[in-house]
Design a protein around this motif. Sequence first.
Motif, PDB file in Angstrom:
ATOM      1  N   GLY A 167       0.778  -1.228   0.000  1.00 17.70           N
ATOM      2  CA  GLY A 167       0.000   0.000   0.000  1.00 17.70           C
ATOM      3  C   GLY A 167       0.809   1.277   0.000  1.00 17.70           C
ATOM      4  O   GLY A 167       0.226   2.360   0.189  1.00 17.70           O
ATOM      5  N   ASP A 168       2.123   1.189  -0.194  1.00 24.99           N
ATOM      6  CA  ASP A 168       2.949   2.402  -0.166  1.00 24.99           C
ATOM      7  C   ASP A 168       2.972   3.047  -1.548  1.00 24.99           C
ATOM      8  O   ASP A 168       3.912   2.896  -2.325  1.00 24.99           O
ATOM      9  N   ALA A 169       1.930   3.811  -1.858  1.00 28.11           N
ATOM     10  CA  ALA A 169       1.762   4.370  -3.209  1.00 28.11           C
ATOM     11  C   ALA A 169       2.839   5.383  -3.555  1.00 28.11           C
ATOM     12  O   ALA A 169       3.305   5.447  -4.700  1.00 28.11           O
ATOM     13  N   ALA A 170       3.258   6.193  -2.596  1.00 31.70           N
ATOM     14  CA  ALA A 170       4.227   7.243  -2.892  1.00 31.70           C
ATOM     15  C   ALA A 170       5.575   6.655  -3.317  1.00 31.70           C
ATOM     16  O   ALA A 170       6.173   7.099  -4.302  1.00 31.70           O
ATOM     17  N   THR A 171       6.031   5.656  -2.579  1.00 24.41           N
ATOM     18  CA  THR A 171       7.322   5.072  -2.921  1.00 24.41           C
ATOM     19  C   THR A 171       7.241   4.258  -4.201  1.00 24.41           C
ATOM     20  O   THR A 171       8.138   4.316  -5.044  1.00 24.41           O
ATOM     21  N   THR A 172       6.159   3.495  -4.389  1.00 27.09           N
ATOM     22  CA  THR A 172       6.055   2.714  -5.617  1.00 27.09           C
ATOM     23  C   THR A 172       5.954   3.619  -6.839  1.00 27.09           C
ATOM     24  O   THR A 172       6.436   3.248  -7.920  1.00 27.09           O
ATOM     25  N   ALA A 173       5.375   4.811  -6.705  1.00 22.58           N
ATOM     26  CA  ALA A 173       5.344   5.757  -7.828  1.00 22.58           C
ATOM     27  C   ALA A 173       6.757   6.201  -8.192  1.00 22.58           C
ATOM     28  O   ALA A 173       7.103   6.314  -9.375  1.00 22.58           O
ATOM     29  N   GLU A 174       7.579   6.441  -7.175  1.00 17.30           N
ATOM     30  CA  GLU A 174       8.976   6.810  -7.441  1.00 17.30           C
ATOM     31  C   GLU A 174       9.724   5.652  -8.082  1.00 17.30           C
ATOM     32  O   GLU A 174      10.519   5.841  -9.010  1.00 17.30           O
ATOM     33  N   LEU A 175       9.451   4.424  -7.634  1.00 20.32           N
ATOM     34  CA  LEU A 175      10.118   3.267  -8.223  1.00 20.32           C
ATOM     35  C   LEU A 175       9.655   3.034  -9.655  1.00 20.32           C
ATOM     36  O   LEU A 175      10.426   2.573 -10.502  1.00 20.32           O
ATOM     37  N   ASP A 176       8.403   3.346  -9.954  1.00 21.70           N
ATOM     38  CA  ASP A 176       7.926   3.300 -11.338  1.00 21.70           C
ATOM     39  C   ASP A 176       8.761   4.226 -12.221  1.00 21.70           C
ATOM     40  O   ASP A 176       9.166   3.866 -13.334  1.00 21.70           O
ATOM     41  N   ARG A 177       9.005   5.435 -11.722  1.00 22.65           N
ATOM     42  CA  ARG A 177       9.780   6.396 -12.493  1.00 22.65           C
ATOM     43  C   ARG A 177      11.197   5.892 -12.735  1.00 22.65           C
ATOM     44  O   ARG A 177      11.726   5.966 -13.854  1.00 22.65           O
ATOM     45  N   LEU A 178      11.820   5.339 -11.690  1.00 20.10           N
ATOM     46  CA  LEU A 178      13.170   4.812 -11.829  1.00 20.10           C
ATOM     47  C   LEU A 178      13.215   3.618 -12.773  1.00 20.10           C
ATOM     48  O   LEU A 178      14.158   3.463 -13.555  1.00 20.10           O
ATOM     49  N   ALA A 179      12.183   2.776 -12.713  1.00 18.70           N
ATOM     50  CA  ALA A 179      12.142   1.598 -13.587  1.00 18.70           C
ATOM     51  C   ALA A 179      12.058   2.015 -15.053  1.00 18.70           C
ATOM     52  O   ALA A 179      12.674   1.392 -15.921  1.00 18.70           O
ATOM     53  N   ARG A 180      11.284   3.052 -15.341  1.00 17.77           N
ATOM     54  CA  ARG A 180      11.200   3.527 -16.726  1.00 17.77           C
ATOM     55  C   ARG A 180      12.551   4.046 -17.202  1.00 17.77           C
ATOM     56  O   ARG A 180      12.952   3.806 -18.346  1.00 17.77           O
ATOM     57  N   ALA A 181      13.259   4.752 -16.334  1.00 18.16           N
ATOM     58  CA  ALA A 181      14.587   5.235 -16.701  1.00 18.16           C
ATOM     59  C   ALA A 181      15.554   4.069 -16.889  1.00 18.16           C
ATOM     60  O   ALA A 181      16.382   4.064 -17.805  1.00 18.16           O
ATOM     61  N   ASP A 182      15.452   3.076 -16.028  1.00 11.45           N
ATOM     62  CA  ASP A 182      16.290   1.879 -16.115  1.00 11.45           C
ATOM     63  C   ASP A 182      16.138   1.182 -17.460  1.00 11.45           C
ATOM     64  O   ASP A 182      17.110   0.661 -18.022  1.00 11.45           O
ATOM     65  N   ALA A 183      14.929   1.150 -17.965  1.00  8.58           N
ATOM     66  CA  ALA A 183      14.650   0.421 -19.204  1.00  8.58           C
ATOM     67  C   ALA A 183      15.457   0.945 -20.379  1.00  8.58           C
ATOM     68  O   ALA A 183      15.742   0.203 -21.330  1.00  8.58           O
ATOM     69  N   GLU A 184      15.859   2.202 -20.315  1.00  6.72           N
ATOM     70  CA  GLU A 184      16.610   2.801 -21.420  1.00  6.72           C
ATOM     71  C   GLU A 184      18.062   2.324 -21.469  1.00  6.72           C
ATOM     72  O   GLU A 184      18.708   2.441 -22.505  1.00  6.72           O
ATOM     73  N   VAL A 185      18.570   1.791 -20.359  1.00 11.54           N
ATOM     74  CA  VAL A 185      19.993   1.463 -20.304  1.00 11.54           C
ATOM     75  C   VAL A 185      20.251  -0.031 -20.113  1.00 11.54           C
ATOM     76  O   VAL A 185      21.404  -0.449 -19.985  1.00 11.54           O
ATOM     77  N   LEU A 186      19.200  -0.835 -20.114  1.00 12.63           N
ATOM     78  CA  LEU A 186      19.350  -2.264 -19.881  1.00 12.63           C
ATOM     79  C   LEU A 186      19.071  -3.082 -21.133  1.00 12.63           C
ATOM     80  O   LEU A 186      18.190  -2.753 -21.928  1.00 12.63           O
TER      81      LEU A 186
END
Length: 284
Positions: A103-122
Amino acid sequence: MNKLIRFLTLTFACGVPAVLSGQGQGLPTSQPALVTIVREQVKVGRAADHARIEAGWPAAFGRANSPDYYLAMVSLTGTPEAWYIIPAASNAAYGEQMKRYAGDAATTAELDRLARADAEVLEGTRTIQAMARPDLRRGAYPDLSKQRFWEISVVRVRPGHEADWDAGVKAYLAASDRAASGNQFRTYEVTTGMTTPTYIIFASVADYAEFDRIFADGMKTFQSANPAEQATIQKFGAEGLLSWENNRFRLDPKQSYVSRETRATDPAFWGTMPAATRAPARRP
């Protein structure tokens, strides 16, 4: 990394025995029963970009006052990769931790953002889970806060030859004892995430120069093996071994998330804990 894999599985410090949580340091002090390994294959030339993005994960956990610690390693040999090593006490504990953060929506939203950035370099990612094989380990468990380099071996065994593998390792252990080898390692058996039977062996050192001693002690071990031990090891190599790959890794403190107590052991290396800017997630 996968947006929830790290957040939902890097939670070995909550509600597990003190020996696993490092008695406040957040790092295991004996071999954890289970590990989750997230392997990320980094695009050629994008290692610096990947490291910069990955530093955002510890920052997000620090802002959330998370107690969920993990170690990050980057490859020095083989293909460009980063490994994230996540201990756990049991599958039950793993399942409870996934519920804890759902239920930690704020942190998972930040992790969503990081995951999208990660996808560009993996190039890709793989998540592996493995269970400890304490009968196939050697030496005292190291102080993880002081380890800086790892040699990790991935051993693929021909199906049906698991007993030959066990016998070969135990013959090597007996020869190591006879040679008074200083080498230490921990063995894990893969349960999910890749072809089985596969085993992963972790050895670690505080200084890269120690790999010279490891090599020398390894040679002494083989020279100390008696004829029966030599025959057992050779039998596994000839009949049971499909592949054996060794690679070396460097611990990356900026991509790792460790506790204040661990950071205090070497502030120049670990850096400071990211400041908490919001209340931690509500826990059941």
